[in-house]
Design an enzyme around this catalytic site. Structure first.
Site, PDB file in Angstrom:
ATOM      1  N   HIS A 264       0.829  -1.198   0.000  1.00  0.00           N
ATOM      2  CA  HIS A 264       0.000   0.000   0.000  1.00  0.00           C
ATOM      3  C   HIS A 264       0.871   1.259   0.000  1.00  0.00           C
ATOM      4  CE1 HIS A 264      -3.725   2.289   1.127  1.00  0.00           C
ATOM      5  NE2 HIS A 264      -2.816   3.110   1.630  1.00  0.00           N
ATOM      6  N   GLU A 265       1.791   1.333   0.946  1.00  0.00           N
ATOM      7  CA  GLU A 265       2.641   2.537   1.044  1.00  0.00           C
ATOM      8  C   GLU A 265       3.535   2.660  -0.191  1.00  0.00           C
ATOM      9  OE1 GLU A 265       1.853   4.759   3.169  1.00  0.00           O
ATOM     10  OE2 GLU A 265       0.557   3.438   4.340  1.00  0.00           O
ATOM     11  N   HIS A 268       1.696   4.500  -2.850  1.00  0.00           N
ATOM     12  CA  HIS A 268       1.770   5.955  -2.660  1.00  0.00           C
ATOM     13  C   HIS A 268       3.144   6.463  -3.100  1.00  0.00           C
ATOM     14  CE1 HIS A 268      -1.976   6.749  -0.536  1.00  0.00           C
ATOM     15  NE2 HIS A 268      -1.724   5.864   0.402  1.00  0.00           N
ATOM     16  N   GLU A 294      -4.803   7.681  -3.107  1.00  0.00           N
ATOM     17  CA  GLU A 294      -5.285   6.416  -2.551  1.00  0.00           C
ATOM     18  C   GLU A 294      -5.579   5.403  -3.658  1.00  0.00           C
ATOM     19  OE1 GLU A 294      -4.906   6.282   0.587  1.00  0.00           O
ATOM     20  OE2 GLU A 294      -5.873   4.385   1.084  1.00  0.00           O
TER      21      GLU A 294
HETATM   22 ZN    ZN Z   1      -3.155   5.197   1.839  1.00  0.00          ZN
END
Ligand code: ZN
Length: 502
Positions: A264-265, A268, A294
């Site tokens: 997830h990170e 980003h 997101e």
């Molecule tokens: Zn996030």
């Protein structure tokens, strides 16, 4: 015009440097700083943020932007020059509307409230933080009122995070989503829940760490221009295009949290790493909205990381790392475990399907509180009722209810949550566009190859930074305005297969 533009760029670079220094201090605070540093660190952060705000709202910036107006109009809309002037003007006009004294008051109140919340949450004591939250609501309303002419009082706050969005547009999208989502949730939860005990064995931290990093390097996260550290709450921070860092948190009795958190990170971070280096030091060198940001994290975490194709390549390797724990767990069983859908109390631990119901609840409550139709003191009960209605369960205490998320206790009420669900919707829409352009992507994923997907996202999304708004970007990349259809198609196909939905 060159001289005026250069003068603007020089000033923006200086402001950027102050902001980046602030980010380094804040990264350090969340990773390595000993507790004794807290008081001085708070002051240092406040000093840098005040200096940056003063420099940015200085009338000379306004003057330069004025002088550049004709030049901006003479350049193509998405040229570097026109975009730089346009986005700087947008940020400037927003920043000067809020008096510095109010910014300081809000920052100070947020930091006090955060301190109280860190004690109130483990003690399950909503009453303790309630007066602070009431003040936050009052300040949030005042903040909106610096932007008169809105349609809904939440609009200016939503606009900070997701430029161009309003309460009415988000409400419309979310109610369409809700109509589609609730029957899917009901159909799934009526069945036997998947067995995910295989994820809750002992998985030593160094092995989890190494595996997660190996995956995200293959995704395309460049560790020459980034690194991972540990923090209590995972986050991504960018100091420059050449230094974009991620953090993770590892629980040895939970395999999925760190692994999917790292993906997830990294999602980003790859967005920030992929921004055109020519934008460095300007307001263009940021992701364009919280929803688009997101969309990139959720795309890599869920559409890629939780796919069967991904496991076809990586699961045999994961079994080699954890032979005692996973040796007897089949790929199919593991796939169902990491995609288990069941109502839960905590947003950040929720599965892909029920997750949005957690967000919709918070978004609606933000609107109602700002409108004055929901009082802060009634929030815990309203939370339980809505939870029961939407998910069939309700928290027995506030720690697992209204006290769980940091947002309202560290910033404002309004605009804090819509980006999460907008991100899910956009992520699916972008991914569908990527597959249309490159039908070979799923096959490549199942071979552990990600360059085609990464390159598509870099070319169409990452490199543009803030040049396009979320609305413009979705239209450009997918050919359509924002729509829930691809996301619903994705959920129906994937979970229809796992759970035999009709
Ligand atoms: Zn996030």
């Amino acid at each position: 015009m060159d001289i005026t533009l250069n003068e603007l760029k020089t000033r923006l670079m200086e402001i950027n440097d102050l902001n980046a220094a602030e980010s380094v201090l804040s990264w350090d605070q969340n990773t390595y700083m000993p507790p004794g540093g807290a008081a001085a660190r708070g002051r240092q952060l406040a000093t840098l943020s005040r200096l940056a705000h003063e420099k940015f709202t200085h009338s000379e910036i306004g003057g330069l932007l004025n002088d550049l107006r004709d030049y901006e109009e003479s350049q193509p809309y998405d040229s570097y020059e026109a975009s730089l002037i346009r986005i700087t003007r947008r940020d400037y006009e927003r920043a000067v509307k809020v008096p510095s004294a109010f910014v300081a008051l809000l920052t100070e109140h947020a930091s006090t409230t955060f301190q109280v919340w860190t004690e109130a949450r483990p003690a399950n004591d909503f009453a303790k933080v309630r007066p602070f939250l009431e003040k936050t609501l009052e300040l949030s309303r005042e903040l909106s009122d610096f932007f008169p002419g809105y349609e809904h009082i939440a609009d200016p706050l939503i606009d900070f995070a997701d430029y161009g969005m309003k309460a009415s547009t988000v409400t419309k999208i979310f109610s369409e989503l809700r109509r589609e989502l609730v029957p899917i949730v009901h159909a799934i939860t009526a069945q036997e829940p998947a067995d995910d005990t295989s994820l809750h064995q002992h998985f030593p931290e160094p092995l989890q760490w190494a595996f997660g990093m190996e995956v995200v390097r293959l995704f395309g996260y460049d560790t020459n221009r980034g690194r991972q550290d540990k923090s209590p709450h995972p986050f991504t921070t960018s100091f420059s295009v050449g230094d974009v860092r991620i953090t993770t948190r590892i629980h040895e009795n939970n395999l999925s949290e760190a692994l999917f958190g790292t993906m997830h990170e990294a999602g980003h971070a790859m967005y920030e790493q992929g921004i055109d280096p020519a934008f460095e030091g300007t307001p263009l060198a940021n992701g364009t909205s919280s929803g688009v940001h997101e969309s990139q994290s959720r795309l890599w975490e869920n559409l890629v990381g939780r796919s069967r194709g991904f496991l076809e390549h990586f699961y045999p390797q994961l079994k080699k790392v954890f032979p005692a724990q996973l040796g007897n767990v089949s790929l199919e069983k593991f796939y169902r475990a990491i995609n288990k859908v069941s109502p839960s109390l905590i947003r950040v631990e929720a599965d892909e399907v029920t997750y949005n119901l957690h967000v919709l609840l918070r978004f609606d409550f933000e609107l109602q509180m700002l409108e004055g139709t929901l009082e802060v003191r009634d929030l815990p009960d309203a939370w339980r009722e809505r939870f029961k209605a939407d998910l069939g369960i309700a928290p027995s205490d506030d720690r697992n209810g209204v006290l769980q998320d940091i947002h309202w206790y560290f910033a404002q009420i309004g605009g804090m949550f819509q980006g999460y669900t907008l991100g899910n919707i956009m992520g699916a829409q972008f991914f569908e566009a990527a597959l249309r352009a490159h039908p070979e992507i799923p096959d490549e994923i199942s071979k552990g190859k990600f360059d085609t997907l990464h390159e598509f996202l870099r070319e169409n999304i990452y490199r543009h930074g803030s040049v396009y708004t979320a609305e413009e970007l979705v239209k450009r990349v997918t050919g359509n305005p924002l729509t829930i259809a691809p996301y619903i198609r994705y959920l129906r196909k994937k979970y229809g297969e796992i759970y035999e939905l009709e």
